[in-house]
Design a protein around this motif. Structure first.
Motif, mmCIF file in Angstrom:
data_model
loop_
_atom_site.group_PDB
_atom_site.id
_atom_site.type_symbol
_atom_site.label_atom_id
_atom_site.label_comp_id
_atom_site.label_asym_id
_atom_site.label_seq_id
_atom_site.Cartn_x
_atom_site.Cartn_y
_atom_site.Cartn_z
ATOM 1 N N ASP A 1 16.082 8.936 -13.400
ATOM 2 C CA ASP A 1 16.866 10.169 -13.413
ATOM 3 C C ASP A 1 17.387 10.389 -12.001
ATOM 4 N N LEU A 2 18.686 10.202 -11.804
ATOM 5 C CA LEU A 2 19.255 10.243 -10.458
ATOM 6 C C LEU A 2 19.311 11.643 -9.849
ATOM 7 N N SER A 3 18.897 12.654 -10.596
ATOM 8 C CA SER A 3 18.794 13.985 -9.998
ATOM 9 C C SER A 3 17.452 14.170 -9.291
ATOM 10 N N ARG A 4 16.560 13.203 -9.433
ATOM 11 C CA ARG A 4 15.223 13.263 -8.832
ATOM 12 C C ARG A 4 15.149 12.316 -7.630
ATOM 13 N N ARG A 5 14.697 12.842 -6.512
ATOM 14 C CA ARG A 5 14.582 12.033 -5.290
ATOM 15 C C ARG A 5 13.729 10.789 -5.517
ATOM 16 N N ALA A 6 12.582 10.951 -6.145
ATOM 17 C CA ALA A 6 11.683 9.810 -6.346
ATOM 18 C C ALA A 6 12.343 8.719 -7.176
ATOM 19 N N ASP A 7 13.123 9.113 -8.172
ATOM 20 C CA ASP A 7 13.773 8.113 -9.028
ATOM 21 C C ASP A 7 14.901 7.391 -8.296
ATOM 22 N N VAL A 8 15.599 8.097 -7.416
ATOM 23 C CA VAL A 8 16.646 7.449 -6.614
ATOM 24 C C VAL A 8 16.009 6.400 -5.707
ATOM 25 N N VAL A 9 14.907 6.774 -5.066
ATOM 26 C CA VAL A 9 14.210 5.852 -4.171
ATOM 27 C C VAL A 9 13.685 4.643 -4.947
#
Length: 298
Positions: free
Chosen positions: A64-72
């Motif tokens: 989920d690209l709205s979540r920092r952890a998921d982007v990382v």
């Protein structure tokens, strides 16, 4: 389109709207395409669109690209599997009609429409440099005029005042929240940061450009249409560009040999255009980059 055999492309927002056209066209041209999707099952429709011969070149990462952890996590998965990236199209985005915050406490437009693009671009720094990549940020010309009804008067550009802002969670607060302006501000942030990142990446042949693809009949448009005009929404959509027509400009910027080396620009479809003066302000760019970096490392 140029033959992209052997190239690696990352396309966000590729399971719907314009993004699925971009991803499919790049895959058919020979590129190995990666996308990040909250629901991997939605990628089945994308594989069908790509076609049996090219579907094997689609790689889906759950996130989920709205979540920092998921982007990382997504960036790490991509860089672990591919040491070079040749194309990055930051297309994921949404318009929210009500105020809300992400899992990290950041207003949702800023989380998805800005931080996803910033995060992937900076976290994939090394493979982008090795691939002398083209980064394409899909923006919106709402950044030049936040009026929903443009019948009279002057354009009202989006604003970005970072005075006294200590973290990105301070932006687009609930008090005085105007959805259209919040959306436009997030797109303005994407362009502003993109100008600064373009300068830092240019030495290694990486280009960073942004574009407004035109008024495209996607799901976002349904939310952007003013309430008074919603009974005419079907008629309005018929006068808009199709997702395939909107995708053409992004694909051109990502692949056209004539645009090799062109960086730090903003296009309205195929025409280079201007953005508000604040987007070119060095102090605003520096502070925005610092706040954004702190979001991912602080």
């Amino acid at each position: 389109m140029t033959d992209l055999t052997g190239k690696v492309a990352v396309v966000t927002g590729a399971t719907g709207g314009m993004g699925r056209i971009i991803a499919a066209d790049l895959a058919r041209a020979g590129a190995h395409v990666l996308t990040v999707a909250r629901d991997p099952a939605r990628a089945d429709a994308l594989r069908a669109l790509i076609g049996e011969q090219a579907a094997s070149r689609l790689e889906v990462i759950t996130g989920d690209l709205s979540r920092r952890a998921d982007v990382v996590t997504a960036a790490k998965s991509i860089s672990d599997r591919h040491d070079r990236i040749h194309i990055l199209v930051n297309n994921a985005g949404a318009h929210y009609s009500e105020h809300g915050v992400s899992a990290d406490g950041v207003e949702r437009h800023i989380a998805l429409d800005y931080l996803a693009a910033y995060g992937l671009t900076t976290l994939l720094d090394e493979p982008l440099r090795r691939g002398r990549a083209r980064v394409v940020n899909v923006a919106s010309d709402t950044l030049n005029d936040t009026r929903q009804l443009k019948l009279a008067g002057r354009p009202r550009p989006a604003t970005l005042d970072l005075t006294g802002v200590d973290e990105l969670a301070d932006l687009n607060p609930a008090k005085g929240f105007v959805p259209f302006e919040a959306y436009a501000r997030a797109k303005l942030m994407t362009v502003t940061a993109g100008y600064a990142l373009a300068r830092g990446l240019a030495a290694d042949g990486v280009t960073v450009n942004a574009l407004h693809p035109g008024i495209v009949a996607t799901d976002i448009i349904d939310d952007l249409v003013p309430t008074v005009l919603r009974p005419m929404r079907g008629l309005i959509r018929r006068g808009m560009l199709t997702p395939a027509e909107g995708a053409e400009s992004a694909i051109r910027i990502a692949t056209d040999p004539a645009l090799a080396g062109v960086t730090g620009r903003y296009f309205c479809r195929d025409t280079e255009s201007s953005t508000p003066p604040v987007s070119h302000d060095p102090a605003t760019q520096r502070k925005l980059l610092a706040l954004s970096q702190n979001h991912f490392t602080g």
